[in-house]
Structure formats: structure tokens, C-alpha cells
Enzyme design. Structure first.
Site, PDB file in Angstrom:
ATOM      1  CD  GLU A  13      23.905  38.089  46.946  1.00  0.00           C
ATOM      2  OE1 GLU A  13      22.816  38.038  46.364  1.00  0.00           O
ATOM      3  OE2 GLU A  13      24.994  38.211  46.332  1.00  0.00           O
ATOM      4  CB  THR A  19      21.998  38.880  42.006  1.00  0.00           C
ATOM      5  OG1 THR A  19      22.767  38.808  43.203  1.00  0.00           O
ATOM      6  CG2 THR A  19      20.550  38.584  42.349  1.00  0.00           C
ATOM      7  CG  HIS A  43      26.175  41.687  48.293  1.00  0.00           C
ATOM      8  ND1 HIS A  43      27.246  42.505  47.988  1.00  0.00           N
ATOM      9  CD2 HIS A  43      25.540  41.440  47.128  1.00  0.00           C
ATOM     10  CE1 HIS A  43      27.246  42.739  46.688  1.00  0.00           C
ATOM     11  NE2 HIS A  43      26.211  42.105  46.141  1.00  0.00           N
ATOM     12  CG  ASP A  65      23.633  34.896  44.260  1.00  0.00           C
ATOM     13  OD1 ASP A  65      24.387  34.510  45.176  1.00  0.00           O
ATOM     14  OD2 ASP A  65      23.442  36.107  44.007  1.00  0.00           O
ATOM     15  CG  HIS A  66      27.009  35.264  42.641  1.00  0.00           C
ATOM     16  ND1 HIS A  66      27.719  35.839  43.669  1.00  0.00           N
ATOM     17  CD2 HIS A  66      25.909  36.046  42.463  1.00  0.00           C
ATOM     18  CE1 HIS A  66      27.096  36.930  44.082  1.00  0.00           C
ATOM     19  NE2 HIS A  66      25.979  37.084  43.378  1.00  0.00           N
TER      20      HIS A  66
HETATM   21  C1  GP9 Z   1      20.981  43.767  44.612  1.00  0.00           C
HETATM   22  C2  GP9 Z   1      21.390  42.372  44.924  1.00  0.00           C
HETATM   23  C3  GP9 Z   1      22.876  42.136  44.737  1.00  0.00           C
HETATM   24  O1  GP9 Z   1      19.611  44.023  44.640  1.00  0.00           O
HETATM   25  O2  GP9 Z   1      20.567  41.420  44.350  1.00  0.00           O
HETATM   26  O3  GP9 Z   1      23.253  41.751  43.476  1.00  0.00           O
HETATM   27  P1  GP9 Z   1      24.733  41.219  43.140  1.00  0.00           P
HETATM   28  O4  GP9 Z   1      25.699  42.319  43.476  1.00  0.00           O
HETATM   29  O5  GP9 Z   1      24.996  40.001  43.978  1.00  0.00           O
HETATM   30  O6  GP9 Z   1      24.686  40.906  41.695  1.00  0.00           O
HETATM   31 MN    MN Z   2      24.278  38.054  44.268  1.00  0.00          MN
END
Ligand code: GP9
Ligand code: MN
Length: 423
Positions: free
Chosen positions: A38, A82, A196, A255-256
Site C-alpha cells: 500500500e 488502489t 496508508h 499501488d500508487h
Molecule cells: C481500502 C484500501 C485503500 O480497502 O484498499 O484504498 P485507497 O484509499 O488506497 O484507494
Molecule cells: Mn491504495
């Protein structure tokens, strides 16, 4: 209309990159474990904070050549974050220019990795995520992808949560028995969560001091990244102990970005340089790491993006990707297209970083003034614009309904049901 799909297929056929025979089929029949890191940006790899490595375990994977690390790999996500990364990586399609395709195109027809691996080679697929199954509309779109098992928050002890959901260490621990229970070969996707925004962490989980820029988001980021790194180390150890490591292809990807441009001032202190528009684009690198038979390990400098992962994986498993509609190309192919298109029409390649009407030399950051190069850039921009418009025709027109790859059985979402564990 159904005719539009022919135009799309013509485009992807012309763009197709032949598999590299050195790697094709090397991982045939192996389990695939795909680990989502993440908000993990590549600048963290080998970065030292207060003289200490932030992610010693991931660094060791690269330096011990346990994995091949693509250090010029970029995320291609937009507002779907995500969810966009998942869409890009499992479908080799871009997300939408606005909003999240997961949310607004969740009932479209897809030809996604879980169904492809199942139909081609009998794989069982599973997603593991310590959050509610409805987040990003996953419980709906996963049925279109053909995901067999969705282990959502009801499968985990959610008391051990922080921020959005389950902490990464208990997440991996509790995922082990679920992973073991899968029929082989399996395609398992584990989605972490602790690293996150805004990166809060319980004090007892912190094993590196915060940064001291004075920007709380940036300062916290290193602690949650370290926590993720430790969770991964423990998971790798568990895989090794249980004998599951050897027979698995392992993919790790960021992911980003984790740190947005709102934090440029603090990031300038971290990076020791000014964060210009050019520099910000370079910071959109996220790691891709692959462990598979025959891959050399260490650092690979090929330019690529999330779109390119599916054809790469298919070829490693010995699956012919040419019959599907996929915009990416196999990163290991001699014919790989190293122009990384971004959702807004910008792109980054080994030679050029193209941001709107500003064209930079990727290696030096200098503005490009050479007429021949500008011409080349304009042609590449046009090609990307076409690619994005075809992509959007697919998503807005639900065009894969009309596309029949040879031997393909359309995925029937009513065959999938994601019950809570307790049910
Ligand atoms: C939520 C998680 C976060 O289930 O995958 O998503 P994001 O905020 O990074 O798009
Ligand atoms: Mn994410």
C-alpha cells in the site's frame, strides 16, 4: 457498438510484444502470490533515515538477488487509487479519467487474470484484504473478474486494526492458514493496508524514529513503511517454513504514491532536492519485484507500468496473451513498449518525461528543444491519446461483452458468492 471492439483488437494486435523465449513458460503450474504494498514509493528502497535503512527486508531481497526489482516501474493510477491499480494489474486496462471504474463499471464484462488463469490452466484465485468487502465495490467487480474466494474482514480478527483496517502483521499471520487451504495451483492476491495515508501507527509497532520535517504525514510514512517491511519479512519466513516459498512466483508491487504534492516542501528535505514538476513525475515510481524461475534477480532498469504486469505474468506461466485485449506489453519481451502512459495523457519513457506541453529529458531533467525529438514526442502523445480513447470505449461501452477469445467462456457473476466467514 460491437464493431468498436474490432478497432480495439486491431490496435492491441499491432501493439503486441512477442514473449521472450528465455522466460516463456518458466513458471508454468506454479502458485502465484501477488503482494500489494500500500502507498509504497520506490524512493524508500535503500533510503536511509537517521542513518538507518527504512526497509531492510525489501532491500535485502533486491541485493541478495532473491527478486528482480524493476526500478523504473511507474504507477498509472488516477482517482480510483488502489482500485485503479487492481484494474490495471489484473486486466491490463487503464482506469477511468474520473472516478473509479471499480465503482461505476463494476457490472461490466471483464477478461481478468483470475478467470484467464483459471480457464487456461486451472488456477484457483483468492483475494485477501482486512477491510469490508464492499470497499471500492470489490464484492461486485470481483465476480466479473472470476475471483473464486474473497477473504474480507469477516475472516480476520479485526480488533487488531488501525486506520482503514487490519494491521499488516496479523493480516499476513491470519492469511497463512487461508492460503494453505486453497486448491493448487492458486493465484493469491494479498492487499496490505497499514501503510496508508495519513500513516498512523500504534507506538508499540514503531521500530524506526519518525522523520523530522515537521510535516506529520511525511514524518509518519517511514514508520508505517518499516512496519510493512517487517510484516513482509515474517510472511516470507512463514512461506519458507511451510515449504510454500519454493514453488511460488512472488510479485510485489506498490499501488500508487503515498505522499501527494501537498507535501512537496517536506519531501524536498527528504530528497535533498527541489521537487519540480519534472521531479514529481520521477517520484511516481513504485516498486515491482518478481521472483520466478530463470529471472536473474537484482535490479532491472526497463521502463514499465502497472499495465504491463498481466502480459508479463501470462508469459511466465506459458499463457498466450495475444488473444486477449490488453494494452500493456510483457516487460521481459524484446519488443516491450517502454513508454509508460499516464491516465491524463502524459507519459514517461527512458528518453522523455512528457507533462502536458512540457517535455523533459528523463535522464537529466533538461527541457527538450530538439525539433526531431519534439516530433517524436508528439507522435507518441497521439498514439497514447488513441490508446486511452479505445480504453474508454471498452469501459464506457462494456465492449468486452462482444469479444470472444478463442476457447473463452464468459464469466458468469452469478457463479460467485462471497459469504462472510461466519455464514
Ligand atoms: C481500502 C484500501 C485503500 O480497502 O484498499 O484504498 P485507497 O484509499 O488506497 O484507494
Ligand atoms: Mn491504495
Amino acid at each position: 457498438s460491437p464493431n468498436d471492439i474490432n478497432e480495439v483488437k486491431e490496435y492491441t494486435d499491432a501493439n503486441y510484444a512477442e514473449p521472450n523465449p528465455e522466460y516463456f513458460g518458466n513458471a508454468e503450474g506454479m502458485n502465484v502470490i501477488k503482494i500489494h504494498l500500500e502507498s509504497f514509493q520506490s524512493f524508500l528502497i535503500d533510503y536511509k533515515l537517521h542513518g538507518e535503512e527504512v526497509t531492510p527486508f525489501l532491500n535485502s531481497l533486491v541485493h541478495d538477488k532473491e527478486v528482480t526489482y524493476f526500478d523504473n516501474f511507474f504507477h498509472q493510477t488516477e482517482q480510483g487509487k488502489t482500485a485503479d491499480a487492481e484494474l490495471l494489474m489484473d486486466n491490463s486496462l487503464y482506469g477511468l479519467p474520473q472516478g473509479s471504474a471499480f465503482s461505476v463499471k463494476g457490472t461490466n464484462t471483464y477478461q481478468a487474470a483470475p478467470a484467464i488463469l483459471n480457464q487456461e490452466q486451472g488456477y484457483t484465485s483468492a483475494v485477501f484484504h482486512g477491510d469490508e468487502k464492499t470497499f471500492w465495490n470489490r464484492d461486485e467487480i470481483y465476480k466479473q473478474f472470476g475471483v473464486d474466494h474473497f477473504f474480507d474482514s469477516t475472516y480476520y480478527n479485526m480488533e487488531n486494526s488501525v486506520n482503514y483496517g487490519l494491521k499488516d502483521k496479523p493480516f499476513f499471520e491470519e492469511s497463512m492458514p487461508l492460503l494453505k487451504s486453497l486448491e493448487e495451483p492458486y493465484y493469491a492476491h494479498l492487499i496490505t493496508l497499514t501503510n496508508h495515508y495519513p500513516f498512523p501507527l500504534d507506538p508499540e509497532d514503531a521500530t524506526i524514529e519518525k522523520a523530522d520535517t515537521g510535516d506529520r504525514t511525511v514524518d509518519n510514512y517511514f514508520q508505517t513503511a518499516r512496519y510493512l517491511d517487517e510484516a513482509l519479512e515474517q510472511f516470507f519466513n512463514d512461506l519458507k517454513e511451510s515449504g510454500m516459498y519454493e514453488n511460488s512466483v512472488i510479485l510485489l508491487y506498490g499501488d500508487h504514491y503515498g505522499i501527494s504534492t501537498n507535501h512537496n516542501r517536506a519531501m524536498e528535505q527528504i530528497m535533498g532536492k527541489e521537487i519540480t514538476e519534472y521531479q514529481n513525475a520521477q517520484m511516481q515510481r513504485v516498486p515491482l519485484m518478481i521472483k520466478a524461475p530463470g529471472l536473474e534477480g537484482g535490479v532491472n532498469h526497463t521502463y514499465a507500468g502497472e499495465l504491463d504486469v498481466l502480459p508479463t505474468l501470462e508469459h511466465l506461466l506459458g499463457i498466450d496473451s495475444s488473444k486477449y485485449i490488453q494494452f500493456g506489453t510483457d516487460i521481459l519481451s524484446e519488443e516491450h513498449d517502454g513508454t509508460v502512459g499516464l491516465r491524463n495523457g502524459n507519459f514517461i519513457s527512458k528518453d522523455y518525461t512528457v507533462l502536458g506541453d512540457d517535455y523533459y529529458d528523463t535522464a537529466t531533467g533538461e527541457v527538450i528543444e530538439d525539433e526531431a525529438k519534439i516530433k517524436e514526442i508528439k507522435a507518441q502523445k497521439e498514439k497514447l491519446a488513441k490508446e486511452l480513447s479505445l480504453n474508454d470505449k471498452i469501459l464506457y461501452g462494456d465492449l468486452l461483452r462482444f469479444y470472444d477469445p478463442e476457447g473463452w467462456t464468459p464469466v458468469d457473476p452469478s457463479n460467485y458468492d462471497y459469504n462472510n466467514r461466519s455464514e
